[in-house]
Design a protein around this motif. Structure first.
Motif, mmCIF file in Angstrom:
data_model
loop_
_atom_site.group_PDB
_atom_site.id
_atom_site.type_symbol
_atom_site.label_atom_id
_atom_site.label_comp_id
_atom_site.label_asym_id
_atom_site.label_seq_id
_atom_site.Cartn_x
_atom_site.Cartn_y
_atom_site.Cartn_z
ATOM 1 N N GLY A 108 0.787 -1.221 0.000
ATOM 2 C CA GLY A 108 0.000 0.000 0.000
ATOM 3 C C GLY A 108 0.818 1.270 0.000
ATOM 4 N N LYS A 109 2.100 1.147 0.308
ATOM 5 C CA LYS A 109 2.979 2.315 0.355
ATOM 6 C C LYS A 109 3.682 2.562 -0.972
ATOM 7 C CE LYS A 109 3.610 1.700 5.329
ATOM 8 N NZ LYS A 109 2.558 0.668 5.422
ATOM 9 N N PHE A 110 3.418 1.703 -1.975
ATOM 10 C CA PHE A 110 4.056 1.858 -3.283
ATOM 11 C C PHE A 110 3.032 1.868 -4.412
ATOM 12 C CE2 PHE A 110 7.591 0.570 -0.703
ATOM 13 C CZ PHE A 110 8.648 1.289 -1.225
ATOM 14 N N THR A 111 1.812 2.258 -4.117
ATOM 15 C CA THR A 111 0.789 2.351 -5.155
ATOM 16 C C THR A 111 1.106 3.512 -6.095
ATOM 17 O OG1 THR A 111 -0.573 3.827 -3.822
ATOM 18 C CG2 THR A 111 -0.967 1.447 -3.586
ATOM 19 N N ALA A 112 0.482 3.482 -7.271
ATOM 20 C CA ALA A 112 0.677 4.576 -8.223
ATOM 21 C C ALA A 112 0.233 5.904 -7.606
ATOM 22 C CB ALA A 112 -0.104 4.293 -9.506
ATOM 23 N N SER A 152 18.954 8.289 -5.628
ATOM 24 C CA SER A 152 19.481 8.311 -4.261
ATOM 25 C C SER A 152 18.715 9.296 -3.401
ATOM 26 C CB SER A 152 20.969 8.683 -4.280
ATOM 27 O OG SER A 152 21.733 7.695 -4.908
ATOM 28 N N LEU A 153 18.498 10.497 -3.917
ATOM 29 C CA LEU A 153 17.742 11.496 -3.181
ATOM 30 C C LEU A 153 16.305 11.046 -2.952
ATOM 31 C CD1 LEU A 153 19.078 14.700 -4.937
ATOM 32 C CD2 LEU A 153 18.968 14.415 -2.469
ATOM 33 N N VAL A 154 15.697 10.482 -3.971
ATOM 34 C CA VAL A 154 14.292 10.072 -3.869
ATOM 35 C C VAL A 154 14.128 8.940 -2.867
ATOM 36 C CG1 VAL A 154 12.365 9.013 -5.120
ATOM 37 C CG2 VAL A 154 13.658 10.880 -6.161
ATOM 38 N N ILE A 155 14.980 7.914 -2.935
ATOM 39 C CA ILE A 155 14.812 6.776 -2.038
ATOM 40 C C ILE A 155 15.131 7.170 -0.607
ATOM 41 C CG2 ILE A 155 17.123 5.735 -2.141
ATOM 42 C CD1 ILE A 155 13.827 3.807 -2.434
ATOM 43 N N CYS A 156 16.117 8.055 -0.416
ATOM 44 C CA CYS A 156 16.410 8.521 0.938
ATOM 45 C C CYS A 156 15.231 9.314 1.488
ATOM 46 C CB CYS A 156 17.681 9.371 0.949
ATOM 47 S SG CYS A 156 19.205 8.408 0.772
ATOM 48 N N GLU A 157 14.608 10.122 0.651
ATOM 49 C CA GLU A 157 13.437 10.871 1.084
ATOM 50 C C GLU A 157 12.279 9.932 1.381
ATOM 51 O OE1 GLU A 157 11.293 15.059 -0.100
ATOM 52 O OE2 GLU A 157 13.260 14.484 -0.856
ATOM 53 N N LEU A 158 12.107 8.911 0.553
ATOM 54 C CA LEU A 158 11.031 7.953 0.762
ATOM 55 C C LEU A 158 11.212 7.220 2.081
ATOM 56 C CD1 LEU A 158 8.574 6.328 -0.462
ATOM 57 C CD2 LEU A 158 10.286 4.738 -1.332
ATOM 58 N N PHE A 344 10.312 -5.779 -14.878
ATOM 59 C CA PHE A 344 10.110 -5.826 -13.425
ATOM 60 C C PHE A 344 9.805 -7.234 -12.921
ATOM 61 C CE2 PHE A 344 8.823 -1.427 -14.571
ATOM 62 C CZ PHE A 344 9.803 -0.760 -13.859
ATOM 63 N N GLY A 345 10.100 -8.234 -13.744
ATOM 64 C CA GLY A 345 9.811 -9.596 -13.358
ATOM 65 C C GLY A 345 8.352 -9.938 -13.605
ATOM 66 N N PHE A 346 7.889 -10.966 -12.898
ATOM 67 C CA PHE A 346 6.508 -11.428 -13.075
ATOM 68 C C PHE A 346 6.136 -12.260 -11.859
ATOM 69 C CE2 PHE A 346 3.110 -14.123 -14.937
ATOM 70 C CZ PHE A 346 2.304 -13.113 -15.451
ATOM 71 N N GLY A 347 4.840 -12.368 -11.599
ATOM 72 C CA GLY A 347 4.376 -13.189 -10.494
ATOM 73 C C GLY A 347 4.403 -12.437 -9.174
ATOM 74 N N ILE A 348 4.357 -13.184 -8.082
ATOM 75 C CA ILE A 348 4.222 -12.560 -6.766
ATOM 76 C C ILE A 348 5.457 -11.767 -6.363
ATOM 77 C CG2 ILE A 348 2.604 -14.333 -5.990
ATOM 78 C CD1 ILE A 348 4.900 -15.484 -4.265
ATOM 79 N N HIS A 349 6.596 -12.010 -7.005
ATOM 80 C CA HIS A 349 7.807 -11.269 -6.697
ATOM 81 C C HIS A 349 8.058 -10.111 -7.665
ATOM 82 C CE1 HIS A 349 8.725 -14.805 -4.181
ATOM 83 N NE2 HIS A 349 9.516 -13.981 -3.522
ATOM 84 N N GLN A 350 7.069 -9.788 -8.483
ATOM 85 C CA GLN A 350 7.255 -8.647 -9.391
ATOM 86 C C GLN A 350 7.656 -7.425 -8.587
ATOM 87 O OE1 GLN A 350 3.770 -7.282 -11.630
ATOM 88 N NE2 GLN A 350 5.023 -7.337 -13.482
ATOM 89 N N CYS A 351 8.563 -6.623 -9.140
ATOM 90 C CA CYS A 351 9.210 -5.526 -8.420
ATOM 91 C C CYS A 351 8.200 -4.639 -7.682
ATOM 92 C CB CYS A 351 10.018 -4.681 -9.397
ATOM 93 S SG CYS A 351 10.769 -3.224 -8.641
ATOM 94 N N LEU A 352 8.380 -4.525 -6.379
ATOM 95 C CA LEU A 352 7.490 -3.730 -5.541
ATOM 96 C C LEU A 352 7.587 -2.246 -5.875
ATOM 97 C CD1 LEU A 352 5.586 -3.931 -3.027
ATOM 98 C CD2 LEU A 352 7.623 -3.491 -1.634
#
Length: 402
Positions: A108-112, A152-158, A344-352
């Protein structure tokens, strides 16, 4: 059952900057599921076709657990992590129910929608970096000046990580993704990243867990995950998120400069930006050594007898160039229907974090070419150092001018 041919090693040599090793196309055409010898001598499998890649990655009989994994190419840096239980929070190395529990806490924290809420911060970051480039003047290394600091800036902010720590994060992440890192170097880098993020998770992060809080604070406030798991989630997102996005941004820039007709269309029509980004993700496929899986039981797959415990590598670059799925797949084409690409892969492990990657590329690439319409390589193309020594493919440096 089908008798499979065998290859001695996973191909690693690219003959052009943007195409996978040519042997993968031959394997996909002649025998898309075949035996392959791994660096430790184990004989497992290589899967190269698009439909079979999707089928296998969606099959719960194939495990993602790190206890069973073998690297398809020699990578001493993964030795501490493959063949052992997954690190806390490292959900890419887990099966259900552990994977399900962690992913439910994060999805829920990575929705569009959540990513769109971050767009103003991303636009500010991009414009500040472009301002700094313009002030410095060319030539500059686009990796150092733009492609690496954006994620780097975005992920650190996230995550809520102080950006002042970015240089240390980048050094440790580079060690983890390098094919040349020793086992001791990789384990040390992982320990340093875990230690820092564990400290943030334990240090009263829950005191600032409102709407504007970082992900680590929100996870700490929720109380479902412990500090080790929160640290592991942070390390995973930090290393995977910024390394893959940085490579995608820099390699996409190089690809656009090498395809002037596609670059002209990209500049002229903003409405194609989203599809252009999907096509770049498909065409470049920066995870160039594939996805490892392991059968949990003896089984039949695509007419072949797979034994329990045999390693399987699903080649994402080969699947994304499958002419059975994509017409003329070796051509970069922004008018292409890109549905079904597996970057981004496929299935249940598709990139979060795929929505975050998309947003960064959709924002950063158009802004770069708007600000510098005369952007060009500052060296001959053959002098651009390609990152073939990394598990995430890209360029080490991209000297540009304008």
């Amino acid at each position: 059952m089908t008798t499979s041919a065998s290859i001695d090693a996973h191909p690693t040599v690219r003959t052009t900057p943007f195409d996978p090793p040519p042997e993968l196309a031959t394997y996909r055409q002649d025998e898309p599921v075949r035996r392959m010898r791994y660096p430790d001598g184990h004989v497992g499998w290589l899967v190269t076709s698009h439909p079979l890649a999707r089928k296998l990655l969606a099959d719960p009989r194939f495990s993602a657990r790190s206890e069973f994994k073998r690297a398809p190419v020699s990578r001493p840096g993964v030795d501490p992590f493959y063949g052992a239980k997954a690190l806390p929070g490292w959900l890419v190395d887990m099966d259900a129910p552990e994977h399900t529990r962690l992913r439910q806490q994060l999805a829920g924290k990575f929705t569009a929608r959540r990513m769109r809420e971050m767009r103003p911060q991303l636009e500010r970051i991009v414009e500040e970096l472009l301002d700094a480039m313009a002030a410095q003047g060319g030539p500059v290394d686009l990796v150092e000046a733009f492609a690496l600091p954006v994620p780097s800036l975005v992920i650190c902010e996230l995550l809520g990580v102080p950006y002042a720590e970015r240089a240390e994060f980048q050094r440790n992440s580079e060690i983890l993704f390098s094919l040349n890192a020793t086992a001791a170097e990789a384990a040390g880098a992982m320990d340093r990243l875990y230690g820092f993020l564990r400290g943030l998770a334990e240090g009263g992060a829950a005191a600032d867990a409102g709407d504007g809080a970082g992900l680590l604070s929100m996870l700490a406030a929720d109380g479902t995950l412990d500090a080790e798991e929160i640290a592991g989630v942070g390390v995973l997102l930090l290393t995977a998120g910024h390394e893959s996005t940085s490579s995608s941004l820099s390699l996409s820039t190089l690809a656009l400069l090498a395809h002037p007709e596609q670059l002209a269309a990209f500049r002229a029509d903003p409405s194609i930006t989203d599809n252009a980004v999907e096509e770049l993700l498909r065409y470049l496929s920066v995870f160039h050594f594939g996805v490892p899986r392991t059968p949990l039981e003896d089984l039949e797959f695509a007419g072949h007898a797979f034994k329990k415990g045999e390693s399987v590598t699903v080649s994402i670059p080969a699947a994304n160039r499958d002419p059975g799925w994509f017409t003329d797949p070796d051509r970069l084409d922004f008018t292409r229907k890109t549905a079904g690409h597996m970057a981004f892969g496929f299935g249940i492990h598709q990139c979060l974090g795929q929505n975050l990657v998309r947003m960064e590329m959709r924002t950063a690439l158009p802004a770069l070419f708007r600000r510098f319409p005369g952007l060009a390589l500052a060296v001959p193309p053959e002098e651009v150092p390609l990152a073939s020594d990394m598990s995430v493919y890209g360029v080490h440096r991209l000297p540009v001018t304008w």
